[in-house]
Design a protein around this motif. Structure first.
Motif, PDB file in Angstrom:
ATOM      1  N   TYR A  45     -15.915 -11.729  -5.897  1.00 51.14           N
ATOM      2  CA  TYR A  45     -14.753 -10.843  -6.009  1.00 51.14           C
ATOM      3  C   TYR A  45     -13.723 -11.468  -6.950  1.00 51.14           C
ATOM      4  CZ  TYR A  45     -10.862  -7.838  -4.642  1.00 51.14           C
ATOM      5  OH  TYR A  45      -9.811  -6.942  -4.670  1.00 51.14           O
TER       6      TYR A  45
ATOM      7  N   TYR B  97      -4.311  -7.459 -12.689  1.00 49.83           N
ATOM      8  CA  TYR B  97      -3.433  -6.301 -12.867  1.00 49.83           C
ATOM      9  C   TYR B  97      -2.570  -6.486 -14.124  1.00 49.83           C
ATOM     10  CZ  TYR B  97      -4.947  -5.230  -8.155  1.00 49.83           C
ATOM     11  OH  TYR B  97      -5.729  -4.948  -7.061  1.00 49.83           O
TER      12      TYR B  97
ATOM     13  N   GLY C 233      -3.023  -7.667   2.446  1.00 46.55           N
ATOM     14  CA  GLY C 233      -4.386  -7.735   1.918  1.00 46.55           C
ATOM     15  C   GLY C 233      -4.429  -8.391   0.554  1.00 46.55           C
TER      16      GLY C 233
ATOM     17  N   GLU D 185      -3.759 -11.878   4.753  1.00 46.93           N
ATOM     18  CA  GLU D 185      -5.159 -11.619   4.393  1.00 46.93           C
ATOM     19  C   GLU D 185      -6.071 -11.944   5.585  1.00 46.93           C
ATOM     20  OE1 GLU D 185      -6.976 -10.167   1.995  1.00 46.93           O
ATOM     21  OE2 GLU D 185      -8.630 -10.750   3.304  1.00 46.93           O
ATOM     22  N   PRO D 186      -6.826 -10.945   6.076  1.00 46.60           N
ATOM     23  CA  PRO D 186      -7.671 -11.183   7.258  1.00 46.60           C
ATOM     24  C   PRO D 186      -8.987 -11.912   6.987  1.00 46.60           C
ATOM     25  CG  PRO D 186      -7.774  -8.865   6.619  1.00 46.60           C
ATOM     26  CD  PRO D 186      -6.775  -9.514   5.716  1.00 46.60           C
TER      27      PRO D 186
ATOM     28  N   MET E 270     -11.487 -15.418   1.794  1.00 48.09           N
ATOM     29  CA  MET E 270     -10.563 -14.984   0.734  1.00 48.09           C
ATOM     30  C   MET E 270      -9.237 -15.731   0.866  1.00 48.09           C
ATOM     31  SD  MET E 270     -11.078 -10.980   0.053  1.00 48.09           S
ATOM     32  CE  MET E 270     -11.913 -10.568  -1.450  1.00 48.09           C
TER      33      MET E 270
ATOM     34  N   PHE F  36      -2.447  -7.008   8.759  1.00 47.37           N
ATOM     35  CA  PHE F  36      -1.020  -6.668   8.677  1.00 47.37           C
ATOM     36  C   PHE F  36      -0.533  -6.126  10.026  1.00 47.37           C
ATOM     37  CE2 PHE F  36       2.252  -3.401   7.481  1.00 47.37           C
ATOM     38  CZ  PHE F  36       3.251  -4.304   7.151  1.00 47.37           C
ATOM     39  N   GLU F  37      -1.394  -5.381  10.721  1.00 46.55           N
ATOM     40  CA  GLU F  37      -1.006  -4.779  11.993  1.00 46.55           C
ATOM     41  C   GLU F  37      -0.717  -5.838  13.055  1.00 46.55           C
ATOM     42  OE1 GLU F  37      -3.541  -4.092  10.014  1.00 46.55           O
ATOM     43  OE2 GLU F  37      -4.658  -2.327  10.669  1.00 46.55           O
TER      44      GLU F  37
ATOM     45  N   PHE G 262      -1.901  -4.202  -2.924  1.00 44.78           N
ATOM     46  CA  PHE G 262      -2.731  -3.917  -4.095  1.00 44.78           C
ATOM     47  C   PHE G 262      -4.143  -3.573  -3.632  1.00 44.78           C
ATOM     48  CE2 PHE G 262      -0.108  -5.142  -7.749  1.00 44.78           C
ATOM     49  CZ  PHE G 262       0.973  -5.686  -7.078  1.00 44.78           C
ATOM     50  N   ASN G 263      -4.498  -2.308  -3.744  1.00 49.01           N
ATOM     51  CA  ASN G 263      -5.829  -1.826  -3.341  1.00 49.01           C
ATOM     52  C   ASN G 263      -6.173  -2.220  -1.901  1.00 49.01           C
ATOM     53  OD1 ASN G 263      -7.018  -0.386  -5.702  1.00 49.01           O
ATOM     54  ND2 ASN G 263      -6.550  -2.318  -6.724  1.00 49.01           N
TER      55      ASN G 263
ATOM     56  N   TRP H  20      -6.788   0.172   4.204  1.00 48.67           N
ATOM     57  CA  TRP H  20      -7.483  -0.546   5.281  1.00 48.67           C
ATOM     58  C   TRP H  20      -6.604  -0.766   6.501  1.00 48.67           C
ATOM     59  CZ3 TRP H  20     -12.235   0.078   4.755  1.00 48.67           C
ATOM     60  CH2 TRP H  20     -12.873  -0.047   3.514  1.00 48.67           C
TER      61      TRP H  20
HETATM   62  C1  LIG Z   1      -9.858  -4.400  -2.299  1.00 42.80           C
HETATM   63  S1  LIG Z   1      -9.292  -5.883  -1.570  1.00 42.80           S
HETATM   64  C2  LIG Z   1      -7.795  -6.172  -2.496  1.00 42.80           C
HETATM   65  C3  LIG Z   1      -7.443  -7.625  -2.567  1.00 42.80           C
HETATM   66  C4  LIG Z   1      -6.270  -7.952  -3.485  1.00 42.80           C
HETATM   67  N1  LIG Z   1      -5.072  -7.279  -3.075  1.00 42.80           N
HETATM   68  C5  LIG Z   1      -6.605  -7.586  -4.912  1.00 42.80           C
HETATM   69  O1  LIG Z   1      -5.946  -6.707  -5.467  1.00 42.80           O
HETATM   70  O2  LIG Z   1      -7.524  -8.178  -5.474  1.00 42.80           O
HETATM   71  C6  LIG Z   1      -8.676  -5.329   0.003  1.00 42.80           C
HETATM   72  C7  LIG Z   1      -8.156  -6.475   0.848  1.00 42.80           C
HETATM   73  O3  LIG Z   1      -7.531  -5.971   2.026  1.00 42.80           O
HETATM   74  C8  LIG Z   1      -7.853  -6.817   3.091  1.00 42.80           C
HETATM   75  N2  LIG Z   1      -7.649  -6.097   4.356  1.00 42.80           N
HETATM   76  C9  LIG Z   1      -8.528  -5.305   5.024  1.00 42.80           C
HETATM   77  N3  LIG Z   1      -7.966  -4.838   6.159  1.00 42.80           N
HETATM   78  C10 LIG Z   1      -6.697  -5.329   6.199  1.00 42.80           C
HETATM   79  C11 LIG Z   1      -5.610  -5.212   7.132  1.00 42.80           C
HETATM   80  N4  LIG Z   1      -5.735  -4.469   8.239  1.00 42.80           N
HETATM   81  N5  LIG Z   1      -4.462  -5.883   6.886  1.00 42.80           N
HETATM   82  C12 LIG Z   1      -4.336  -6.619   5.752  1.00 42.80           C
HETATM   83  N6  LIG Z   1      -5.319  -6.772   4.830  1.00 42.80           N
HETATM   84  C13 LIG Z   1      -6.484  -6.122   5.053  1.00 42.80           C
HETATM   85  C14 LIG Z   1      -9.311  -7.202   2.808  1.00 42.80           C
HETATM   86  O4  LIG Z   1      -9.727  -8.348   3.521  1.00 42.80           O
HETATM   87  C15 LIG Z   1      -9.274  -7.406   1.303  1.00 42.80           C
HETATM   88  O5  LIG Z   1      -8.932  -8.712   0.946  1.00 42.80           O
END
Ligand SMILES: C[S@@+](CC[C@H](N)C(=O)[O-])C[C@H]1O[C@@H](n2cnc3c(N)ncnc32)[C@H](O)[C@@H]1O
Length: 252
Positions: free
Chosen positions: A25, A32, A56, A77-78, A82, A101-102, A116-117, A121
């Motif tokens: 990844y 960005y 995240g 970050e969960p 990562m 985050f929750e 960011f993306n 989730w």
């Molecule tokens: C598509 S990746 C984006 C990572 C980073 N922000 C980027 O732009 O490269 C989504 C991220 O959200 C995290 N994620 C998933 N569920 C989440 C949650 N409930 N709270 C916070 N982060 C979460 C995932 O582990 C993952 O690292």
């Protein structure tokens, strides 16, 4: 088809996938555009020293840019692998908190929460109330999603479907709807979205590797087919065009 708003329910499964593929990844996903971070300062009024929570944060593809603007970042970050990559990159320059985050404890108030993306989730109702609790009055929420504008030069998109034997989705339309929880809430006001286009020239290996980071199953046959397609019909590389859109909201 998966219902809009249900994507977060697949969160556990997807976090495990992110965890298993953290290195790939980090290596293959696009960074960005710098202009997006500049906009947080010039347009949204964030300033050096402001506390920013990043939801995240993944391996930190946006985190370093946030730190470089002088923000005091708490990155949530969960996925532990990562988060480990992220912590190694940022060192003492940001606080890294492992969890959803929750669930994680974060002391507020903060100036901004960015995702960011990743916002899709987060469990919608819980996430919304956490935003409300965390943000100072006038505080900024910024959700970013990246959309593929073009997979490569014509007729690459059509040949991809033929060669791989599967559709190539623009899934972002579905997941972006997760912003509606904030957009429709009377405690927030929307600022106009801003889009930033960027492109990357990808060789066959790079194209296949970044595609795999988006999940979904690609058979060995499909992977070989796509690599051969790029090498034989597109001189070994395609230009992938993408657009990162920042949706920003202010806490009233
Ligand atoms: C598509 S990746 C984006 C990572 C980073 N922000 C980027 O732009 O490269 C989504 C991220 O959200 C995290 N994620 C998933 N569920 C989440 C949650 N409930 N709270 C916070 N982060 C979460 C995932 O582990 C993952 O690292």
């Amino acid at each position: 088809m998966r219902r809009v708003g249900d994507v977060w329910k697949r969160g556990d499964e997807r976090i495990a996938e992110f965890d298993a593929t953290a290195l790939a990844y980090d290596r293959h996903r696009p960074r960005y555009p710098a202009a997006l971070f500049d906009g947080l300062v010039a347009v949204d009024g964030l300033k050096a020293g402001d506390r920013v929570v990043e939801i995240g944060a993944g391996t930190g593809l946006a985190t370093s840019d946030l730190i470089d603007r002088g923000f005091r970042v708490t990155a949530v970050e969960p996925s532990s692998s990562m988060a480990a990559l992220l912590a190694a990159k940022v060192g003492k320059r940001a606080e890294v908190t492992v969890g959803r985050f929750e669930d994680v404890a974060i002391e507020g108030p903060v100036s901004s929460v960015v995702a960011f993306n990743s916002w899709h989730w987060v469990k919608p109702e819980t996430g919304l109330e956490r935003l409300v609790d965390l943000l100072e009055p006038g505080g900024l929420v910024c959700f970013v999603w990246t959309e593929v504008i073009s997979w490569g030069e014509e007729p690459f998109a059509q040949r991809l479907v033929e060669v791989s034997g599967q559709p190539w989705h623009r899934r972002v339309r579905e997941i972006v709807r997760s912003k509606d929880a904030v957009e429709l809430d009377s405690r927030f006001t929307a600022v106009s979205p801003r889009s930033y286009r960027f492109e990357r020239v990808l060789d066959a290996h790079g194209f296949v590797e970044v595609t795999k980071t988006y999940g979904g199953h690609f058979s060995d046959q499909a992977v070989t087919g796509v690599e051969t397609l790029i090498n034989d019909e597109f001189d070994g590389a395609v230009t992938k065009v993408e657009e990162a859109t920042a949706y920003t909201y202010r806490r009233l």
